[in-house]
Design a protein around this motif. Structure first.
Motif, PDB file in Angstrom:
ATOM      1  N   UNK A  77       0.732  -1.108   0.096  1.00  0.00           N
ATOM      2  CA  UNK A  77      -0.053  -0.052  -0.094  1.00  0.00           C
ATOM      3  C   UNK A  77       0.926   1.316   0.009  1.00  0.00           C
ATOM      4  N   UNK A  78       0.914   2.115  -1.070  1.00  0.00           N
ATOM      5  CA  UNK A  78       1.728   3.288  -1.320  1.00  0.00           C
ATOM      6  C   UNK A  78       1.059   4.271  -0.847  1.00  0.00           C
ATOM      7  N   UNK A  79       1.498   4.971   0.079  1.00  0.00           N
ATOM      8  CA  UNK A  79       0.919   6.099   0.911  1.00  0.00           C
ATOM      9  C   UNK A  79       2.111   7.215   1.310  1.00  0.00           C
ATOM     10  N   UNK A  80       3.143   7.238   0.305  1.00  0.00           N
ATOM     11  CA  UNK A  80       4.499   8.033   0.648  1.00  0.00           C
ATOM     12  C   UNK A  80       4.124   9.311  -0.302  1.00  0.00           C
ATOM     13  N   UNK A  81       3.425   9.279  -1.294  1.00  0.00           N
ATOM     14  CA  UNK A  81       3.183  10.462  -2.007  1.00  0.00           C
ATOM     15  C   UNK A  81       4.421  10.857  -2.757  1.00  0.00           C
ATOM     16  N   UNK A  98       3.908  -8.214  -6.280  1.00  0.00           N
ATOM     17  CA  UNK A  98       2.949  -7.721  -5.330  1.00  0.00           C
ATOM     18  C   UNK A  98       1.715  -7.168  -5.926  1.00  0.00           C
ATOM     19  N   UNK A  99       0.601  -7.034  -5.405  1.00  0.00           N
ATOM     20  CA  UNK A  99      -0.379  -6.321  -5.772  1.00  0.00           C
ATOM     21  C   UNK A  99      -0.147  -4.790  -4.986  1.00  0.00           C
ATOM     22  N   UNK A 100      -0.686  -3.804  -5.799  1.00  0.00           N
ATOM     23  CA  UNK A 100      -0.418  -2.448  -5.283  1.00  0.00           C
ATOM     24  C   UNK A 100      -1.799  -1.672  -4.905  1.00  0.00           C
ATOM     25  N   UNK A 101      -1.690  -0.993  -3.856  1.00  0.00           N
ATOM     26  CA  UNK A 101      -2.875   0.015  -3.610  1.00  0.00           C
ATOM     27  C   UNK A 101      -2.290   1.537  -3.519  1.00  0.00           C
ATOM     28  N   UNK A 102      -2.684   2.430  -4.034  1.00  0.00           N
ATOM     29  CA  UNK A 102      -2.206   3.709  -3.845  1.00  0.00           C
ATOM     30  C   UNK A 102      -3.070   4.747  -3.986  1.00  0.00           C
ATOM     31  N   UNK A 103      -2.879   5.913  -3.283  1.00  0.00           N
ATOM     32  CA  UNK A 103      -3.659   7.007  -2.946  1.00  0.00           C
ATOM     33  C   UNK A 103      -3.082   7.957  -3.712  1.00  0.00           C
ATOM     34  N   UNK A 104      -2.193   7.920  -4.631  1.00  0.00           N
ATOM     35  CA  UNK A 104      -1.233   8.816  -5.357  1.00  0.00           C
ATOM     36  C   UNK A 104      -1.536   9.315  -6.534  1.00  0.00           C
ATOM     37  N   UNK A 105      -2.455  10.434  -6.693  1.00  0.00           N
ATOM     38  CA  UNK A 105      -3.142  10.906  -8.008  1.00  0.00           C
ATOM     39  C   UNK A 105      -2.095  11.243  -8.909  1.00  0.00           C
ATOM     40  N   UNK A 106      -0.954  12.057  -8.514  1.00  0.00           N
ATOM     41  CA  UNK A 106      -0.026  12.628  -9.210  1.00  0.00           C
ATOM     42  C   UNK A 106       0.899  11.355  -9.888  1.00  0.00           C
ATOM     43  N   UNK A 107       1.136  10.480  -9.247  1.00  0.00           N
ATOM     44  CA  UNK A 107       1.728   9.200  -9.646  1.00  0.00           C
ATOM     45  C   UNK A 107       1.244   8.460 -10.726  1.00  0.00           C
ATOM     46  N   UNK A 201      -3.817  19.693  -8.976  1.00  0.00           N
ATOM     47  CA  UNK A 201      -4.211  18.293  -8.306  1.00  0.00           C
ATOM     48  C   UNK A 201      -5.479  18.042  -9.053  1.00  0.00           C
ATOM     49  N   UNK A 202      -6.303  19.105  -9.089  1.00  0.00           N
ATOM     50  CA  UNK A 202      -7.761  18.718  -9.981  1.00  0.00           C
ATOM     51  C   UNK A 202      -7.338  18.132 -11.155  1.00  0.00           C
ATOM     52  N   UNK A 203      -6.334  18.654 -12.000  1.00  0.00           N
ATOM     53  CA  UNK A 203      -6.176  17.987 -13.192  1.00  0.00           C
ATOM     54  C   UNK A 203      -5.481  16.701 -13.276  1.00  0.00           C
ATOM     55  N   UNK A 204      -4.906  16.180 -12.132  1.00  0.00           N
ATOM     56  CA  UNK A 204      -4.157  14.817 -11.970  1.00  0.00           C
ATOM     57  C   UNK A 204      -5.570  13.805 -11.974  1.00  0.00           C
TER      58      UNK A 204
END
Lengths: 440, 440
Positions: A77-81, A98-107, A201-204
């Motif tokens: 779970x990638x939550x480092x941004x 590994x399976x990946x879950x991320x909250x990283x919109x920019x990425x 951020x909105x455009x991401x």
């Protein structure tokens, strides 16, 4: 319960990482009953401890790459941004199977195509519900819930900071800079607010939404991005008088010539649900050819709202972990995106059609208004409403215009010509107007 | 594309059946790209042809049970409606090892426990997104998108006919009977409108939503159901003056003593998004412990909106068709519902806590108001607002009251005592008031 636990490694223990840790821990029993198997936190990688989290008994590391190599972990779970380390981490985790879950919109917006390609080759899931609109399950709704539909357009308030500022500007008649300073003091805005208030951020997020709506590769570089820093208290008030609210929207429409992808301040009619989304909340309106108008509303950020989406993704991974990869929901909703020959193009901003609100300052002299109207007419732009205000500022008269739909390039030319008039002071304020009828 | 097609049999070619046929046909290419495999209509069972559908080349039958026995069909789509034949059809399809998709809220609310038990034993999917709120993916959002959460409450406008009537009563100051007649003429209400206006349809849907929110067996017989046929134009106007809108809501809350399950007219503050859902549209607000308030909005009925949900379910079946049954999303969101010992009970209506709007007609005589206030006080009910109107009807004075939260049984007793007063004419109008704060 006969299935093995799913073992999760959390990278990052900041706001969202801490929230994810706490939600997984607090609701562990319910989550296990939903997944049909326990979901256990196998390891946490973090730099500084989070006082909100009790990590007693949890295996920890300072090195996210150690976690990504841990053979006891199924889901990273990638939550480092951020971009670079996050990209390397996610690609390493994928490489390790590994399976990946991320909250990283920019990425996802910037490196998503590369990441999904790598994940596809390894047959692993990359889930990113938390990357758009925090806790609102809008990715799931678009990819699965509206899967029957050809999506026609979507429009959303997808940056809470911007919406907080516009809400307070409207409610209290205050200036942008004033509310921004308050939002910074309250922690709703960063000390460098550029990403939020200038629309990046909105455009991401819009880039991601449009890709899963239409099945397009991610093309963040083609998004048109305009922030709210030039919206004035006067524009907010004039919009109100005309029956509109100014919101910072991400808008994507499918047209005959391509796909629109644009973030900008927008006048929308007061009675729209989107116009009634206040403060840091987010909402996305989606129009499908079968379903018609739908809307999804909720918190767009924050520790546990974002964790809600992260954990929902972990639940999905837990259910699909043993599934043949070909049966899984495609990353961008459609399979074979790269193989489509006649994929629609993202349209240049000059080619989009919209209506406009214009505000200009003119010398109070006969014929000025007629000249402005003539220029608009010559550019093929028809006027829906025109208000000439009382003289307030010496001899300059504010003129407010609403136009019917026209093409952006024609408006650019009209504004260039109006600004060149000797009797017009300064530059013309231009804010786009959208009807976005979700009640139809 | 290497996977076999998924073969669908559609039972019923009425409004929703026809819509499903047309959406599957029109968007077949996109749907196949989403599913990773084609979804083909193998057979259609219908009584009368639908002029909206071109069934050329499709295998047909008049006998839904022949379809349910067709070995070439993977998924039986039940769109015939009603209880008895639909129940037999669905159980037969399950017995034959078919997966089932249904839009039948009455069937699921009343016979769902039996159906899910049978399906569980055969290891087949029964999907029912279209049973609640038409095209809004609220079942998916509750079962999956909010899977991280302990759901605290939900409240929804889940009957379009009722909302159409209340919207027009409010906008035009008209009487219930008048708008109902218009809705019937326009086809928005049935000639026998009981199911819609008396809240039975909403109670079916609420029963389903509550079960998947909290992981409870379906208990339609325990839902409290009150319709809108006694809401008057005067109540609508008085509510408006007080800052409220009257909506017909299905409400379910989890409390320390059990689960509330109730459908009734409700005053909600004007600024709520739910208060701004107009006409035949539906919306459901859901509060989760992690995510906070969320809301889902869209068309609650109609051919293609409902088909949108049916086809989304077919897509889910297509993805999960080869999955081990233990990995699938449980029918009512949680596994092992029957094995929970301390499952919360549905609360009797007398035990729920809410606020109230009361309207009564009193003889214009000193001391009447004091007596009413005393009775309320003696029952432990505190008054938030009290408006005594001008005398309009001979010597009877309308009195409008808003109370703070109290227990329903205390209000019942207070109303019994007030109605027994010699100076009170007729019965007391009582409408519940909820704050339902989705902006928190």
């Amino acid at each position: 319960m006969t299935l093995n636990p799913v073992r999760v490694g959390i990278c990052g223990l900041g706001t969202v990482g801490g929230g994810t840790f706490n939600v997984l821990t607090r609701n562990a029993n319910d989550i296990a009953r939903r997944a049909g198997r326990p979901i256990v936190i196998e390891q946490v990688a973090y730099r500084s401890p989070n006082p909100e989290c009790d990590i007693t008994g949890i295996k920890t590391t300072q090195d996210v790459f150690e976690l990504a190599a841990n053979p006891d972990i199924d889901v990273v779970v990638e939550l480092i941004g951020g971009y670079d380390v996050a990209r390397e981490l996610v690609l390493t985790a994928i490489e390790n199977g590994k399976h990946v879950v991320t909250a990283n919109k920019a990425l996802i917006a910037v490196h998503g195509n590369e990441i999904f390609q790598a994940a596809h080759e390894k047959g692993v899931i990359v889930a990113f519900e938390a990357a758009v609109a925090g806790g609102i399950p809008v990715i799931k709704s678009l990819r699965e819930g509206l899967g029957a539909n050809r999506i026609e357009w979507l429009a959303g308030i997808i940056n809470g900071t911007g919406n907080y500022i516009l809400t307070h500007m409207r409610d209290e008649g205050r200036a942008f800079e004033d509310v921004l300073a308050e939002a910074q003091a309250l922690g709703y805005a960063e000390s460098d607010p550029t990403f939020d208030v200038e629309g990046i951020d909105a455009a991401h997020k819009l880039t991601i939404l449009a890709s899963i709506a239409y099945g397009l590769p991610l093309q963040f570089d083609k998004a048109y991005t305009e922030g709210i820093s030039r919206v004035t208290a006067e524009d907010v008030e004039q919009a109100d008088n005309l029956g509109y609210v100014i919101k910072h929207l991400g808008i994507s429409k499918r047209t005959e010539t391509g796909v629109e992808l644009r973030v900008h301040p927008t006048l929308i009619p007061k009675e729209r649900l989107l116009a009634n989304v206040h403060g840091v909340k987010n909402a996305i309106a989606v129009m499908g050819d079968a379903v018609g108008p739908t809307l999804y509303y909720g918190p767009g950020a924050g520790a546990e709202p974002t964790a809600s989406a992260v954990v929902a993704d972990i639940l999905d991974v837990a259910r699909d972990i043993s599934t043949d990869h070909r049966y899984r929901v495609p990353y961008l909703a459609f399979s074979g995106i790269d193989e489509v020959d006649d994929q629609p193009q993202i349209m240049p901003m000059e080619e989009i059609d919209t209506a406009y609100y214009l505000r200009l300052l003119a010398v109070d002299r006969p014929g000025v208004l007629a000249r402005v109207a003539t220029i608009l007419s010559e550019e093929g732009i028809s006027i829906e409403a025109l208000i000439q205000k009382e003289v307030t500022d010496g001899e300059l008269v504010p003129i407010i215009l609403l136009t019917h739909m026209t093409r952006e390039k024609h408006m650019n030319e009209a504004i260039r010509r109006i600004e060149a008039m000797a009797d017009i002071a300064g530059s013309v304020t231009r804010i786009r107007v959208e009807s976005l009828d979700e009640q139809e």
